[in-house]
Write an enzyme that holds these catalytic residues in place. Structure first.
Site, PDB file in Angstrom:
ATOM      1  N   GLU A 166      44.411  39.892 -17.647  1.00 17.87           N
ATOM      2  CA  GLU A 166      44.829  38.999 -16.561  1.00 17.87           C
ATOM      3  C   GLU A 166      46.115  38.249 -16.926  1.00 17.87           C
ATOM      4  OE1 GLU A 166      44.201  38.701 -13.618  1.00 17.87           O
ATOM      5  OE2 GLU A 166      44.260  36.642 -12.909  1.00 17.87           O
ATOM      6  N   THR A 186      52.842  34.794  -7.262  1.00 22.42           N
ATOM      7  CA  THR A 186      52.101  33.691  -7.890  1.00 22.42           C
ATOM      8  C   THR A 186      53.080  32.765  -8.618  1.00 22.42           C
ATOM      9  OG1 THR A 186      50.260  35.201  -8.167  1.00 22.42           O
ATOM     10  CG2 THR A 186      50.143  33.172  -9.416  1.00 22.42           C
TER      11      THR A 186
HETATM   12  P1  ADP Z   1      46.143  38.621  -6.739  1.00 19.54           P
HETATM   13  O1  ADP Z   1      46.627  37.264  -6.324  1.00 19.54           O
HETATM   14  O2  ADP Z   1      45.803  39.484  -5.579  1.00 19.54           O
HETATM   15  O3  ADP Z   1      45.094  38.564  -7.770  1.00 19.54           O
HETATM   16  P2  ADP Z   1      47.882  38.802  -8.828  1.00 19.54           P
HETATM   17  O4  ADP Z   1      49.114  38.011  -8.553  1.00 19.54           O
HETATM   18  O5  ADP Z   1      46.832  38.238  -9.694  1.00 19.54           O
HETATM   19  O6  ADP Z   1      47.312  39.294  -7.431  1.00 19.54           O
HETATM   20  O7  ADP Z   1      48.248  40.158  -9.525  1.00 19.54           O
HETATM   21  C1  ADP Z   1      49.132  41.039  -8.968  1.00 19.54           C
HETATM   22  C2  ADP Z   1      50.215  41.393  -9.986  1.00 19.54           C
HETATM   23  O8  ADP Z   1      49.635  42.058 -11.125  1.00 19.54           O
HETATM   24  C3  ADP Z   1      51.200  42.355  -9.386  1.00 19.54           C
HETATM   25  O9  ADP Z   1      52.492  41.983  -9.840  1.00 19.54           O
HETATM   26  C4  ADP Z   1      50.799  43.706  -9.954  1.00 19.54           C
HETATM   27  O10 ADP Z   1      51.887  44.583 -10.069  1.00 19.54           O
HETATM   28  C5  ADP Z   1      50.266  43.327 -11.326  1.00 19.54           C
HETATM   29  N1  ADP Z   1      49.242  44.301 -11.810  1.00 19.54           N
HETATM   30  C6  ADP Z   1      49.295  45.018 -12.941  1.00 19.54           C
HETATM   31  N2  ADP Z   1      48.205  45.797 -13.067  1.00 19.54           N
HETATM   32  C7  ADP Z   1      47.423  45.577 -11.990  1.00 19.54           C
HETATM   33  C8  ADP Z   1      46.168  46.077 -11.565  1.00 19.54           C
HETATM   34  N3  ADP Z   1      45.491  47.000 -12.246  1.00 19.54           N
HETATM   35  N4  ADP Z   1      45.676  45.591 -10.415  1.00 19.54           N
HETATM   36  C9  ADP Z   1      46.345  44.676  -9.690  1.00 19.54           C
HETATM   37  N5  ADP Z   1      47.538  44.160 -10.039  1.00 19.54           N
HETATM   38  C10 ADP Z   1      48.078  44.608 -11.189  1.00 19.54           C
END
Ligand code: ADP
Length: 307
Positions: free
Chosen positions: A128, A180
């Site tokens: 994460e 974010t």
């Molecule tokens: P959310 O708010 O939907 O959780 P995040 O901001 O936490 O989205 O995460 C999205 C970011 O993480 C994007 O920049 C994406 O490219 C990156 N990322 C890398 N690997 C993954 C993955 N397996 N699943 C989702 N996002 C990923």
């Protein structure tokens, strides 16, 4: 066992007054993941969706989380992971956490449940970190434990499971992107003591209300004077969606994670459906595409599928 499939649910972090500490898991949407043991010390990622996420393990949260497990165990084995993502990245619905948690839960199953849940949370947090550039567990915790969770501390990790009554969740996900990092930049660096008192009073009241099943107190506690007033400017028609939802008898709600998704809690499925209708009416008058989800709070978290 050589192969396992899991469903990793979306989650709502922050939950209005619980910025960076409260979260709950949703029954839908979820990602599908399939993990296979291989005889090479590596992580192979196969994306089976249209999100174009990186397949290099060091650039994908699932890859980072799985590599952390491989580093820990030191055996000459590896993982091949197939990901079918239904939670859009950047939706504010814990897409990256679902990948991180789904991966470590599946890996642990293949490793005969070698690690405790807290150890799995640590591996998932490493994944994460790639997405959030911080040690944030408010999506990881509910995805892993299910239900409603409070992260009391991240150093050391201290996750509290919270009892909750029957609750239904309506989510609208406008198809716009909010980074974010951008949503973090606009946060106030300091908080007046008065606002802080207001916030911790609401968090305490919300936890008590959830445990007692006091819907009136849940509604009164879903209030935030610190983050929502600044972040809502990033989400078109936020106030209209919120007002229409409250008019349709939602208990309350707000920004899911750092947005753009908006969530509302309701006491019954009928109300949650009416809230969805109210949200749709607001967005149907705009040119912005959107998805909606109605689901119960998911008390199970990541689900391992029996073959
Ligand atoms: P959310 O708010 O939907 O959780 P995040 O901001 O936490 O989205 O995460 C999205 C970011 O993480 C994007 O920049 C994406 O490219 C990156 N990322 C890398 N690997 C993954 C993955 N397996 N699943 C989702 N996002 C990923």
């Amino acid at each position: 066992m050589k192969e396992v499939s899991v469903l990793a649910p979306a989650s709502v972090a922050n939950v209005v007054c619980g910025f960076d500490c409260l979260g709950f898991a949703l029954a839908a949407p979820f990602d599908e993941m399939n993990l296979r043991l291989i005889n090479e010390k590596t992580v192979r990622i196969i994306n089976q969706d249209d999100h174009n996420l990186p397949t290099e393990p060091e650039k994908n949260v699932a890859g980072v989380a799985l590599s952390a497990i491989l580093d820990e165990i030191g055996d000459e084995i590896g993982f091949e992971v197939k990901i079918t993502k239904h939670i859009k990245p950047g939706s504010g619905l814990g897409s990256s956490s679902a990948s991180a948690v789904g991966a470590v839960v599946a890996a642990n199953k293949l490793l005969s449940e070698r690690f405790s849940r807290m150890e799995l949370a640590e591996f998932a947090l490493k994944g994460e970190f790639l997405a959030s550039q911080g040690r944030h567990a408010d999506n990881v915790a509910p995805c892993l434990y299910g239900g409603f969770t409070l992260v009391r501390s991240v150093f050391p990790l201290d996750i509290v499971e919270i009892e909750f009554p029957k609750l239904f969740v309506t989510v609208i996900h406008p198809q716009i992107e909010i980074k974010t990092s951008e949503a973090r930049k606009i946060l106030p660096a300091q908080v007046p003591l008065k606002s802080a008192i207001h916030a911790w009073a609401n968090v305490g009241a919300l936890i008590a209300a959830l445990s007692k099943g006091d819907y009136g107190l849940i509604a009164r506690s879903l209030e935030d004077l610190i983050v929502e007033p600044v972040r809502k400017s990033l989400i078109p028609h936020f106030d209209e969606v919120k007002n229409a939802s409250l008019k349709a008898n939602a208990l309350g709600g707000g920004i899911s994670g750092s947005g753009p998704s908006i969530f509302m809690l309701s006491e019954t499925l009928e109300t949650a459906d009416a809230v969805k209708q109210a949200m749709c009416e607001v967005y149907e008058n705009t040119k912005i595409e959107f998805n909606t989800y109605v689901s119960e709070i998911n008390s199970e978290g990541v689900k391992i599928l029996d073959k």
